[in-house]
Motif scaffolding. Structure first.
Motif, PDB file in Angstrom:
ATOM      1  N   GLU A   8       0.785  -1.234   0.000  1.00  0.00           N
ATOM      2  CA  GLU A   8       0.000   0.000   0.000  1.00  0.00           C
ATOM      3  C   GLU A   8       0.821   1.290   0.000  1.00  0.00           C
ATOM      4  O   GLU A   8       0.307   2.330  -0.401  1.00  0.00           O
ATOM      5  N   LEU A   9       2.058   1.244   0.464  1.00  0.00           N
ATOM      6  CA  LEU A   9       2.867   2.457   0.590  1.00  0.00           C
ATOM      7  C   LEU A   9       4.023   2.439  -0.409  1.00  0.00           C
ATOM      8  O   LEU A   9       4.897   1.563  -0.330  1.00  0.00           O
ATOM      9  N   ASP A  10       4.041   3.398  -1.311  1.00  0.00           N
ATOM     10  CA  ASP A  10       5.119   3.488  -2.289  1.00  0.00           C
ATOM     11  C   ASP A  10       6.432   3.859  -1.595  1.00  0.00           C
ATOM     12  O   ASP A  10       6.476   4.769  -0.774  1.00  0.00           O
ATOM     13  N   GLY A  11       7.476   3.120  -1.909  1.00  0.00           N
ATOM     14  CA  GLY A  11       8.801   3.428  -1.386  1.00  0.00           C
ATOM     15  C   GLY A  11       9.126   2.818  -0.044  1.00  0.00           C
ATOM     16  O   GLY A  11      10.199   3.059   0.503  1.00  0.00           O
ATOM     17  N   MET A  12       8.224   2.014   0.511  1.00  0.00           N
ATOM     18  CA  MET A  12       8.520   1.371   1.791  1.00  0.00           C
ATOM     19  C   MET A  12       9.522   0.242   1.575  1.00  0.00           C
ATOM     20  O   MET A  12       9.355  -0.593   0.694  1.00  0.00           O
ATOM     21  N   VAL A  13      10.573   0.238   2.386  1.00  0.00           N
ATOM     22  CA  VAL A  13      11.643  -0.752   2.262  1.00  0.00           C
ATOM     23  C   VAL A  13      11.417  -1.928   3.207  1.00  0.00           C
ATOM     24  O   VAL A  13      11.437  -3.084   2.795  1.00  0.00           O
ATOM     25  N   GLN A  14      11.223  -1.617   4.488  1.00  0.00           N
ATOM     26  CA  GLN A  14      11.068  -2.673   5.485  1.00  0.00           C
ATOM     27  C   GLN A  14      10.433  -2.129   6.750  1.00  0.00           C
ATOM     28  O   GLN A  14      10.317  -0.926   6.940  1.00  0.00           O
ATOM     29  N   CYS A  15      10.041  -3.058   7.609  1.00  0.00           N
ATOM     30  CA  CYS A  15       9.513  -2.733   8.932  1.00  0.00           C
ATOM     31  C   CYS A  15      10.475  -3.347   9.948  1.00  0.00           C
ATOM     32  O   CYS A  15      10.859  -4.506   9.815  1.00  0.00           O
ATOM     33  N   TRP A  16      10.887  -2.564  10.924  1.00  0.00           N
ATOM     34  CA  TRP A  16      11.748  -3.098  11.981  1.00  0.00           C
ATOM     35  C   TRP A  16      11.333  -2.479  13.313  1.00  0.00           C
ATOM     36  O   TRP A  16      10.591  -1.515  13.346  1.00  0.00           O
ATOM     37  N   PHE A  17      11.786  -3.083  14.402  1.00  0.00           N
ATOM     38  CA  PHE A  17      11.324  -2.628  15.713  1.00  0.00           C
ATOM     39  C   PHE A  17      12.413  -2.706  16.766  1.00  0.00           C
ATOM     40  O   PHE A  17      13.388  -3.429  16.632  1.00  0.00           O
TER      41      PHE A  17
ATOM     42  N   GLN B 105      10.509   1.828   7.342  1.00  0.00           N
ATOM     43  CA  GLN B 105      11.630   2.481   6.671  1.00  0.00           C
ATOM     44  C   GLN B 105      11.289   2.721   5.209  1.00  0.00           C
ATOM     45  O   GLN B 105      10.824   1.814   4.520  1.00  0.00           O
ATOM     46  N   PHE B 106      11.567   3.933   4.745  1.00  0.00           N
ATOM     47  CA  PHE B 106      11.308   4.322   3.359  1.00  0.00           C
ATOM     48  C   PHE B 106      12.613   4.580   2.619  1.00  0.00           C
ATOM     49  O   PHE B 106      13.633   4.895   3.225  1.00  0.00           O
ATOM     50  N   GLU B 107      12.550   4.431   1.271  1.00  0.00           N
ATOM     51  CA  GLU B 107      13.729   4.576   0.415  1.00  0.00           C
ATOM     52  C   GLU B 107      14.383   5.937   0.546  1.00  0.00           C
ATOM     53  O   GLU B 107      15.599   6.041   0.628  1.00  0.00           O
ATOM     54  N   ASP B 108      13.567   6.987   0.509  1.00  0.00           N
ATOM     55  CA  ASP B 108      14.110   8.345   0.526  1.00  0.00           C
ATOM     56  C   ASP B 108      13.113   9.310   1.151  1.00  0.00           C
ATOM     57  O   ASP B 108      11.992   8.939   1.495  1.00  0.00           O
ATOM     58  N   GLU B 109      13.559  10.545   1.298  1.00  0.00           N
ATOM     59  CA  GLU B 109      12.752  11.568   1.950  1.00  0.00           C
ATOM     60  C   GLU B 109      11.443  11.850   1.212  1.00  0.00           C
ATOM     61  O   GLU B 109      10.410  12.090   1.825  1.00  0.00           O
ATOM     62  N   SER B 110      11.468  11.806  -0.118  1.00  0.00           N
ATOM     63  CA  SER B 110      10.251  12.092  -0.884  1.00  0.00           C
ATOM     64  C   SER B 110       9.177  11.018  -0.657  1.00  0.00           C
ATOM     65  O   SER B 110       7.993  11.319  -0.545  1.00  0.00           O
ATOM     66  N   ALA B 111       9.592   9.759  -0.580  1.00  0.00           N
ATOM     67  CA  ALA B 111       8.634   8.676  -0.282  1.00  0.00           C
ATOM     68  C   ALA B 111       8.093   8.820   1.134  1.00  0.00           C
ATOM     69  O   ALA B 111       6.905   8.580   1.384  1.00  0.00           O
ATOM     70  N   LEU B 112       8.946   9.241   2.052  1.00  0.00           N
ATOM     71  CA  LEU B 112       8.539   9.450   3.441  1.00  0.00           C
ATOM     72  C   LEU B 112       7.501  10.561   3.541  1.00  0.00           C
ATOM     73  O   LEU B 112       6.465  10.411   4.206  1.00  0.00           O
TER      74      LEU B 112
ATOM     75  N   ALA C 174       3.492  10.336   4.748  1.00  0.00           N
ATOM     76  CA  ALA C 174       3.277  10.909   6.082  1.00  0.00           C
ATOM     77  C   ALA C 174       1.799  11.028   6.448  1.00  0.00           C
ATOM     78  O   ALA C 174       1.432  10.849   7.615  1.00  0.00           O
ATOM     79  N   ALA C 175       0.952  11.310   5.474  1.00  0.00           N
ATOM     80  CA  ALA C 175      -0.480  11.448   5.754  1.00  0.00           C
ATOM     81  C   ALA C 175      -1.108  10.128   6.209  1.00  0.00           C
ATOM     82  O   ALA C 175      -2.164  10.122   6.841  1.00  0.00           O
ATOM     83  N   GLU C 176      -0.474   9.026   5.905  1.00  0.00           N
ATOM     84  CA  GLU C 176      -1.001   7.698   6.241  1.00  0.00           C
ATOM     85  C   GLU C 176      -0.538   7.190   7.607  1.00  0.00           C
ATOM     86  O   GLU C 176      -0.979   6.132   8.060  1.00  0.00           O
ATOM     87  N   GLU C 177       0.344   7.919   8.273  1.00  0.00           N
ATOM     88  CA  GLU C 177       0.961   7.419   9.502  1.00  0.00           C
ATOM     89  C   GLU C 177      -0.064   7.094  10.594  1.00  0.00           C
ATOM     90  O   GLU C 177       0.012   6.033  11.234  1.00  0.00           O
ATOM     91  N   LYS C 178      -1.030   7.961  10.811  1.00  0.00           N
ATOM     92  CA  LYS C 178      -2.052   7.712  11.845  1.00  0.00           C
ATOM     93  C   LYS C 178      -2.837   6.427  11.553  1.00  0.00           C
ATOM     94  O   LYS C 178      -3.146   5.656  12.458  1.00  0.00           O
ATOM     95  N   LYS C 179      -3.139   6.193  10.286  1.00  0.00           N
ATOM     96  CA  LYS C 179      -3.870   4.985   9.891  1.00  0.00           C
ATOM     97  C   LYS C 179      -3.073   3.732  10.265  1.00  0.00           C
ATOM     98  O   LYS C 179      -3.625   2.760  10.788  1.00  0.00           O
ATOM     99  N   TRP C 180      -1.772   3.768  10.035  1.00  0.00           N
ATOM    100  CA  TRP C 180      -0.922   2.623  10.337  1.00  0.00           C
ATOM    101  C   TRP C 180      -0.730   2.452  11.839  1.00  0.00           C
ATOM    102  O   TRP C 180      -0.602   1.332  12.329  1.00  0.00           O
ATOM    103  N   GLN C 181      -0.721   3.551  12.587  1.00  0.00           N
ATOM    104  CA  GLN C 181      -0.654   3.455  14.040  1.00  0.00           C
ATOM    105  C   GLN C 181      -1.902   2.759  14.578  1.00  0.00           C
ATOM    106  O   GLN C 181      -1.817   1.923  15.480  1.00  0.00           O
TER     107      GLN C 181
END
Length: 102
Positions: free
Chosen positions: A29-38, A54-61, A65-72
């Motif tokens: 669902e998220l363009d540019g997402m590389v991995q999830c770590w904790f 983790q995202f590839e670069d700042e532009s993907a991040l 960003a607008a989706e962060e609350k949904k993922w939380q």
């Protein structure tokens, strides 16, 4: 490294399960997402759990960003199904460009 207790091993398995599920969904669902770590301190679980997408670069991040609350909310819901309740669900998942070694 100290050996984990039986309870801590169950906590670890639970976190891996949820993190792997969210990582698979995030990559779809998220363009540019590389991995999830904790990071987690098992003796302070669940308060110390911090999942990072983790995202590839700042532009993907920035684009994600607008989706962060949904993922939380998804993290909180997934852990609630496993019997884990957060006091503040917003501080346990963040989007970043940093990797585990950074």
């Amino acid at each position: 490294m100290k050996k984990l207790s039986a309870v801590q091993l169950k906590q670890q398995a639970l976190i891996f399960d949820v993190a792997n599920t969210l990582e698979a969904q995030g990559r779809e669902e998220l363009d540019g997402m590389v991995q999830c770590w904790f990071d987690v301190q098992y003796h302070q679980f669940p308060g110390s759990l911090l999942l990072r997408f983790q995202f590839e670069d700042e532009s993907a991040l920035i684009a994600a960003a607008a989706e962060e609350k949904k993922w939380q909310k998804r993290l909180s819901a997934a852990l609630l199904k496993k019997g884990v309740v957060f006091k503040d669900k917003c501080k346990h998942l963040i989007f970043t460009t940093d990797g585990p070694e950074d």
